[in-house]
Design a protein around this motif. Structure first.
Motif, PDB file in Angstrom:
ATOM      1  N   GLU A   1      29.640  17.481  -4.860  1.00 25.38           N
ATOM      2  CA  GLU A   1      30.331  18.409  -5.754  1.00 25.38           C
ATOM      3  C   GLU A   1      31.836  18.156  -5.758  1.00 25.38           C
ATOM      4  N   THR A   2      32.398  17.982  -4.584  1.00 20.72           N
ATOM      5  CA  THR A   2      33.837  17.725  -4.467  1.00 20.72           C
ATOM      6  C   THR A   2      34.194  16.392  -5.102  1.00 20.72           C
ATOM      7  N   GLU A   3      33.385  15.363  -4.824  1.00 16.73           N
ATOM      8  CA  GLU A   3      33.637  14.053  -5.421  1.00 16.73           C
ATOM      9  C   GLU A   3      33.585  14.136  -6.941  1.00 16.73           C
ATOM     10  N   THR A   4      32.615  14.867  -7.458  1.00 15.71           N
ATOM     11  CA  THR A   4      32.471  15.021  -8.909  1.00 15.71           C
ATOM     12  C   THR A   4      33.698  15.682  -9.508  1.00 15.71           C
ATOM     13  N   LEU A   5      34.145  16.750  -8.896  1.00 14.83           N
ATOM     14  CA  LEU A   5      35.329  17.452  -9.397  1.00 14.83           C
ATOM     15  C   LEU A   5      36.567  16.564  -9.347  1.00 14.83           C
ATOM     16  N   LEU A   6      36.705  15.804  -8.284  1.00 12.00           N
ATOM     17  CA  LEU A   6      37.860  14.916  -8.167  1.00 12.00           C
ATOM     18  C   LEU A   6      37.831  13.823  -9.231  1.00 12.00           C
ATOM     19  N   ILE A   7      36.655  13.256  -9.472  1.00  8.50           N
ATOM     20  CA  ILE A   7      36.539  12.202 -10.485  1.00  8.50           C
ATOM     21  C   ILE A   7      36.803  12.777 -11.873  1.00  8.50           C
ATOM     22  N   GLU A  42      53.972  -0.431 -22.522  1.00 10.58           N
ATOM     23  CA  GLU A  42      53.112   0.709 -22.837  1.00 10.58           C
ATOM     24  C   GLU A  42      51.711   0.245 -23.248  1.00 10.58           C
ATOM     25  N   TYR A  43      51.639  -0.901 -23.908  1.00 12.15           N
ATOM     26  CA  TYR A  43      50.343  -1.492 -24.255  1.00 12.15           C
ATOM     27  C   TYR A  43      49.551  -1.778 -22.974  1.00 12.15           C
ATOM     28  N   LEU A  44      50.197  -2.405 -22.002  1.00  9.79           N
ATOM     29  CA  LEU A  44      49.522  -2.718 -20.739  1.00  9.79           C
ATOM     30  C   LEU A  44      49.119  -1.447 -19.988  1.00  9.79           C
ATOM     31  N   SER A  45      49.982  -0.452 -20.017  1.00 12.64           N
ATOM     32  CA  SER A  45      49.651   0.825 -19.369  1.00 12.64           C
ATOM     33  C   SER A  45      48.448   1.469 -20.045  1.00 12.64           C
ATOM     34  N   ALA A  46      48.423   1.450 -21.372  1.00 15.50           N
ATOM     35  CA  ALA A  46      47.312   2.045 -22.111  1.00 15.50           C
ATOM     36  C   ALA A  46      46.004   1.322 -21.783  1.00 15.50           C
ATOM     37  N   LEU A  47      46.067  -0.007 -21.714  1.00 10.00           N
ATOM     38  CA  LEU A  47      44.868  -0.769 -21.332  1.00 10.00           C
ATOM     39  C   LEU A  47      44.399  -0.380 -19.937  1.00 10.00           C
ATOM     40  N   SER A  48      45.347  -0.211 -19.037  1.00 12.25           N
ATOM     41  CA  SER A  48      45.029   0.163 -17.664  1.00 12.25           C
ATOM     42  C   SER A  48      44.379   1.547 -17.615  1.00 12.25           C
ATOM     43  N   TYR A  49      44.942   2.506 -18.342  1.00 11.04           N
ATOM     44  CA  TYR A  49      44.353   3.851 -18.374  1.00 11.04           C
ATOM     45  C   TYR A  49      42.935   3.797 -18.936  1.00 11.04           C
ATOM     46  N   GLU A  50      42.747   3.018 -19.995  1.00 14.86           N
ATOM     47  CA  GLU A  50      41.437   2.884 -20.607  1.00 14.86           C
ATOM     48  C   GLU A  50      40.421   2.302 -19.612  1.00 14.86           C
ATOM     49  N   GLN A  51      40.827   1.279 -18.875  1.00 17.25           N
ATOM     50  CA  GLN A  51      39.940   0.674 -17.876  1.00 17.25           C
ATOM     51  C   GLN A  51      39.664   1.636 -16.729  1.00 17.25           C
ATOM     52  N   ASN A  52      40.688   2.370 -16.300  1.00 10.61           N
ATOM     53  CA  ASN A  52      40.499   3.350 -15.236  1.00 10.61           C
ATOM     54  C   ASN A  52      39.466   4.396 -15.636  1.00 10.61           C
ATOM     55  N   ILE A  53      39.533   4.846 -16.887  1.00  8.24           N
ATOM     56  CA  ILE A  53      38.582   5.843 -17.388  1.00  8.24           C
ATOM     57  C   ILE A  53      37.166   5.279 -17.335  1.00  8.24           C
ATOM     58  N   LYS A  54      36.989   4.035 -17.767  1.00 11.05           N
ATOM     59  CA  LYS A  54      35.665   3.402 -17.725  1.00 11.05           C
ATOM     60  C   LYS A  54      35.152   3.313 -16.287  1.00 11.05           C
ATOM     61  N   ASN A  55      36.026   2.901 -15.380  1.00  9.39           N
ATOM     62  CA  ASN A  55      35.634   2.774 -13.972  1.00  9.39           C
ATOM     63  C   ASN A  55      35.264   4.126 -13.365  1.00  9.39           C
ATOM     64  N   LEU A  56      36.049   5.140 -13.688  1.00  9.97           N
ATOM     65  CA  LEU A  56      35.767   6.478 -13.170  1.00  9.97           C
ATOM     66  C   LEU A  56      34.452   7.021 -13.722  1.00  9.97           C
ATOM     67  N   LYS A  57      34.159   6.729 -14.979  1.00 13.69           N
ATOM     68  CA  LYS A  57      32.896   7.170 -15.568  1.00 13.69           C
ATOM     69  C   LYS A  57      31.713   6.485 -14.880  1.00 13.69           C
ATOM     70  N   LYS A  58      31.877   5.228 -14.503  1.00  9.92           N
ATOM     71  CA  LYS A  58      30.819   4.532 -13.762  1.00  9.92           C
ATOM     72  C   LYS A  58      30.605   5.194 -12.406  1.00  9.92           C
ATOM     73  N   MET A  59      31.717   5.554 -11.750  1.00 11.45           N
ATOM     74  CA  MET A  59      31.620   6.241 -10.464  1.00 11.45           C
ATOM     75  C   MET A  59      30.874   7.560 -10.623  1.00 11.45           C
ATOM     76  N   LEU A  60      31.177   8.276 -11.697  1.00 15.27           N
ATOM     77  CA  LEU A  60      30.526   9.553 -11.963  1.00 15.27           C
ATOM     78  C   LEU A  60      29.032   9.353 -12.221  1.00 15.27           C
ATOM     79  N   ASP A  61      28.696   8.331 -12.984  1.00 15.55           N
ATOM     80  CA  ASP A  61      27.286   7.994 -13.218  1.00 15.55           C
ATOM     81  C   ASP A  61      26.559   7.752 -11.900  1.00 15.55           C
TER      82      ASP A  61
END
Length: 84
Positions: free
Chosen positions: A10-16, A59-78
């Motif tokens: 539960e805690t891990e889920t909330l943090l992710i 900012e382009y590189l930062s946006a790409l990084s945020y986008e990849q982080n979101i994908k990685n976090l969603k995999k962790m959540l899965d």
């Protein structure tokens, strides 16, 4: 309010979920600044000379990084959901 007795998955889920929300907010800030829908549009704007390379490319590189982080976090959540 979150109970202090919640732990484990539960805690891990909330943090992710919190981290996903944070990364989406950062990404959306950049996309809104340029009134675009995806990070690749920043690169196209730079190539067309519509915006300066600096800070556009950073900012382009930062946006790409945020986008990849979101994908990685969603995999962790899965993976967490599969453990339930």
């Amino acid at each position: 309010m979150i109970s202090p007795h919640i732990g484990g998955i539960e805690t891990e889920t909330l943090l992710i979920l919190s981290k996903i929300s944070e990364q989406k907010e950062f990404l959306n800030c950049i996309l809104k600044k340029y009134n675009i829908r995806k990070p690749d549009d920043i690169e196209k704007m730079i190539e067309r000379g519509e915006i300066e390379e600096h800070p556009g490319y950073e900012e382009y590189l930062s946006a790409l990084s945020y986008e990849q982080n979101i994908k990685n976090l969603k995999k962790m959540l899965d993976n967490l959901i599969k453990r339930i």
